[in-house]
Scaffold this motif. Sequence first.
Motif, PDB file in Angstrom:
ATOM      1  N   LEU A 147       0.807  -1.215   0.000  1.00  0.00           N
ATOM      2  CA  LEU A 147       0.000   0.000   0.000  1.00  0.00           C
ATOM      3  C   LEU A 147       0.841   1.267   0.000  1.00  0.00           C
ATOM      4  N   ARG A 148       2.120   1.162   0.240  1.00  0.00           N
ATOM      5  CA  ARG A 148       2.999   2.310   0.289  1.00  0.00           C
ATOM      6  C   ARG A 148       3.643   2.508  -1.093  1.00  0.00           C
ATOM      7  N   PRO A 149       3.569   3.719  -1.639  1.00  0.00           N
ATOM      8  CA  PRO A 149       4.179   3.911  -2.960  1.00  0.00           C
ATOM      9  C   PRO A 149       5.696   3.746  -2.892  1.00  0.00           C
ATOM     10  N   ARG A 150       6.226   3.182  -3.928  1.00  0.00           N
ATOM     11  CA  ARG A 150       7.655   2.922  -3.980  1.00  0.00           C
ATOM     12  C   ARG A 150       8.398   4.199  -4.346  1.00  0.00           C
ATOM     13  N   GLN A 151       9.416   4.530  -3.615  1.00  0.00           N
ATOM     14  CA  GLN A 151      10.200   5.727  -3.886  1.00  0.00           C
ATOM     15  C   GLN A 151      11.178   5.454  -5.026  1.00  0.00           C
ATOM     16  N   PRO A 152      11.269   6.372  -5.985  1.00  0.00           N
ATOM     17  CA  PRO A 152      12.207   6.143  -7.092  1.00  0.00           C
ATOM     18  C   PRO A 152      13.649   6.226  -6.612  1.00  0.00           C
ATOM     19  N   THR A 153      14.478   5.442  -7.204  1.00  0.00           N
ATOM     20  CA  THR A 153      15.900   5.484  -6.876  1.00  0.00           C
ATOM     21  C   THR A 153      16.503   6.716  -7.540  1.00  0.00           C
ATOM     22  N   PRO A 154      17.687   7.144  -7.095  1.00  0.00           N
ATOM     23  CA  PRO A 154      18.298   8.320  -7.732  1.00  0.00           C
ATOM     24  C   PRO A 154      18.509   8.133  -9.233  1.00  0.00           C
TER      25      PRO A 154
END
Length: 109
Positions: free
Chosen positions: A6-13
């Motif tokens: 349910l938590r959006p995935r944070q983009p990598t640098p």
Amino acid sequence: MHPHPLRPRQPTPNQRQIHEALHRVHSAQETTEWKEQCAMRAGVEGVISQAAWAVGLRRYRYCVTDKAPRQHALTAAAINIGRADAWLTGTPYASTCTSRIAGLQTAAD
């Protein structure tokens, strides 16, 4: 460990840099300078394609002799004459491909 569903995935640098680069390229494509360069390149690619397929420049007859430049010059002259004829008579040189969906839409109208 798997990310929480349910938590959006944070983009990598690296993904962020790719996204920003794509955004810069897409915004540059909206400028008139880029469109003029693209139109010029498309015209040159059209002539090269015409020379390769319609006139058969890839299958030139004189591979080793000094006559190959002559054949290239005559091929270029033939292409120019054909294009000048199409321009003077007002006939389109090539028809634009129509997608099947667009063809169905025009048939329905």
